[in-house]
Enzyme design. Structure first.
Site, PDB file in Angstrom:
ATOM      1  N   ALA A 147     -12.516  18.904   1.638  1.00 30.47           N
ATOM      2  CA  ALA A 147     -12.499  17.825   2.621  1.00 30.47           C
ATOM      3  C   ALA A 147     -13.893  17.619   3.184  1.00 30.47           C
ATOM      4  CB  ALA A 147     -11.519  18.154   3.730  1.00 30.47           C
ATOM      5  N   SER A 162     -17.936  24.931  11.230  1.00 30.23           N
ATOM      6  CA  SER A 162     -17.493  25.136   9.862  1.00 30.23           C
ATOM      7  C   SER A 162     -16.074  24.618   9.689  1.00 30.23           C
ATOM      8  CB  SER A 162     -17.560  26.621   9.509  1.00 30.23           C
ATOM      9  OG  SER A 162     -16.501  27.310  10.144  1.00 30.23           O
ATOM     10  N   LYS A 163     -15.684  24.554   8.441  1.00 25.98           N
ATOM     11  CA  LYS A 163     -14.376  23.994   8.125  1.00 25.98           C
ATOM     12  C   LYS A 163     -13.237  24.767   8.772  1.00 25.98           C
ATOM     13  CE  LYS A 163     -15.978  21.728   3.983  1.00 25.98           C
ATOM     14  NZ  LYS A 163     -15.744  21.376   2.581  1.00 25.98           N
ATOM     15  N   ARG A 164     -13.441  26.049   8.940  1.00 25.23           N
ATOM     16  CA  ARG A 164     -12.380  26.873   9.498  1.00 25.23           C
ATOM     17  C   ARG A 164     -12.241  26.721  11.012  1.00 25.23           C
ATOM     18  NH1 ARG A 164     -10.670  32.104   6.950  1.00 25.23           N
ATOM     19  NH2 ARG A 164     -10.365  31.481   4.799  1.00 25.23           N
ATOM     20  N   ASP A 165     -13.271  26.156  11.635  1.00 26.49           N
ATOM     21  CA  ASP A 165     -13.235  26.014  13.091  1.00 26.49           C
ATOM     22  C   ASP A 165     -12.129  25.081  13.550  1.00 26.49           C
ATOM     23  OD1 ASP A 165     -15.254  27.798  13.514  1.00 26.49           O
ATOM     24  OD2 ASP A 165     -16.833  26.293  13.426  1.00 26.49           O
TER      25      ASP A 165
END
Length: 500
Positions: A13, A257-260
RNA sequence: GCCCCGUUCGUCUAGGGGUUAGGACGCAGGAUUUUCAUUCCUGUAACACGGGUUCGAUUCCCGUACGGGGUACCA
């Protein structure tokens, strides 16, 4: 004529920082009457994620940042997908070899790993390359032999020490690098694909890019890029560089980051991503209930300022006001509260008819009524009290279905033994009211209160709780009109029975 | 470690040698709305530190600290 590009990697994404980069490129292109193109940088086959390319295009469309050229948009400078340009890079890598600005290197990844673990701060450059397996040390015939035997090789940039390299950045000014500290970057990989460094220079040149607006993480390697432009003899048409400050996570350390997204309970992607075998699904700003215009506005101001105190900008106002000079130098923390504030502002300013269209699928998903007239009424009644689109059907659920929970605290205070019959009397009065609209109702209820000697504070809160269950919400008579006589009376009676 | 970039309220930011250091989000209080929200008003809170330069530095220069990025056959 200005030509700019947004060049993401299809590795999943699209990150919100990438979206901002795309936006700034787009704004500059639109403002100068230039061209904004989308190039897909898929030179790392190991990181390729199916569906990511479509996701990027879909997201840009949702945001309204639509490219003029590029993958999915046509154009005269294609192909715009780097994996489709493989031969081109090979040709240019060879050209650099001929000019003596590059060389073959046969060191295997394992050998290099060994170097790194045995030699502290190992760096493949002018000081170490004479001890390694490359065409600079081999004789011409030896190199030929290795090549003919089909040994894996890479092509590296030959960086000569002893000179200062100037990178003129539109945001940061002049930045100097000492060539002796630079490594001999791999330009062409053993799998036949170029690295970012080679591909981006070749493509930017061939595609006529005039301004490279990209994230700050590229600043250190820009010295190599300048060397490449020189090596190819393209220095005079080298694009201008602008390195954007990074978007940092809302708290703690490091860049967003994407995980945030999952960690802080907020979206960090433009649109929903369904996920794949290897990449999990995530909710985007669209799924969270943001209007694309609000996301654009929020992102535009995260690292850029208009030079005055304005905060609300339509896309056209952004195009008009944007300037690279007003981009901040320091990283910006992602402020989700501010993002929500923008969305709230945009919802308030959006026409009920448009809001109804947004509410429609949300209502449908809950099995609620979806007739446009009613949804427009819901929009009108709720738009001043929601932040995200789903709030219309969540906070305002009582406009669609019976009350699920009563505010018992207020109820216990207001529902006195004496009020029961009075409330019943009011219910009966309303049952006979015609027409059943807010204006008529308000006048009638006021007259009724006068006649019965009932204070507004004693009866209105009960009316509200009967209809919504809560003390929060739209004006009581507006709600009653929206609900209609049948439903309103039903809810009033339900409250009477509940307290009987 | 080495290289590069940065540092103004908690956050996003404006500003700039002499300012009451401005705006916005958030938070707190008030007004309006017999609810809530909206709207309006008020308050809260910042120039990282140390040296210079200067009559005067938050602003210019140099250090330090801190933050960020880079240092891959990833982008």
């Amino acid at each position: 004529m200005i030509r700019v590009r947004f060049a993401p990697s299809p590795t999943g994404a699209l990150h919100i920082g990438g979206v901002r980069t795309a936006l700034y490129n787009y704004l500059l292109a639109r403002q100068k009457g230039g061209t904004f193109l989308l190039r897909i940088e898929d030179t790392d086959q190991t990181r390729y994620v199916p569906g990511a390319e479509d996701y990027i295009i879909r997201s840009l469309r949702w945001l309204g940042i639509v490219p003029d050229e590029g993958v999915g948009f046509g154009g005269d400078y294609g192909p715009y997908r780097q994996s489709d340009r493989k031969e081109i890079y090979q040709e240019y890598a060879l050209k650099l070899l001929e000019r003596g600005h590059a060389y073959y290197a046969f060191d295997t990844p394992e050998e290099l790993d060994a170097q790194r673990s045995s030699v502290e701060n190992f760096i493949y450059n002018h000081s170490t390359r004479q001890g390694l397996k490359n065409s600079l040390n081999f004789s011409e015939s030896e190199t030929r032999a290795w090549l003919d035997q089909g040994k894996p090789y890479v092509i590296r940039l030959k960086v000569e020490p002893g000179r200062s390299i100037l990178v003129s950045d539109l945001i940061r000014g002049d930045v100097h690098f000492q060539s002796g500290e630079l490594d001999d970057k791999v330009l062409f990989k053993s799998d036949g694909m170029p690295t970012y460094h080679l591909a981006n220079i070749v493509d930017d040149h061939l595609m006529g890019i005039t301004h490279v607006i990209r994230g700050e993480e590229w600043l250190p390697s820009t010295a190599h890029h300048v060397l490449l432009y020189e090596g190819f003899g393209w220095k005079d048409t080298m694009p201008a560089f602008a390195h954007l400050p990074l978007i940092l996570r809302p708290e703690g350390h490091g860049k967003l980051s994407k995980r945030d997204g999952a960690k802080f309970g907020m979206p960090v992607f433009p649109t929903d991503w369904q996920g794949t075998d290897t990449v999990e699904a995530v909710q985007g700003f669209d799924g969270a209930g943001f209007l694309p215009e609000a996301v654009i506005n929020f992102l535009a101001l995260l690292g850029w300022h208009p030079g005055d105190d304005r905060e609300i900008f339509s896309i056209n106002e952004l195009i008009e006001s944007f300037s690279i000079e007003n981009i901040a130098k320091s990283g910006a923390r992602f402020d989700y509260e501010k993002a929500k504030w923008f969305n709230q502002k945009y919802i308030q300013a959006t026409d009920n008819a448009v809001l109804a269209k947004h509410i429609q699928p949300l209502a449908a998903a809950k099995g609620y009524r979806t007739d446009d007239n009613f949804l427009q009424t819901v929009a009108a009644l709720m738009k001043e009290r929601v932040t995200l689109l789903p709030d219309f059907v969540e906070t305002g659920y009582y406009l669609f279905e019976p009350v699920k929970e009563y505010d018992t605290e207020t109820l216990s205070k207001k529902w006195t033994p004496a009020i029961g019959p009075i409330f019943a009397d009011l219910t009966q009065m309303l049952e006979n009211l015609e027409p059943f609209d807010a204006l008529n109702m308000e006048a009638s209820v006021k007259a009724w209160m006068q006649e019965k000697g009932v204070k507004p504070g004693d009866i209105l809160p009960l009316l509200r709780i009967a209809m919504a269950g809560t003390m929060k919400g739209p004006a009581v008579f507006d709600m009653a009109e929206a609900l209609g006589k049948t439903e309103t009376i039903e809810r009033l009676k339900r409250l009477i029975n509940r307290n009987a």
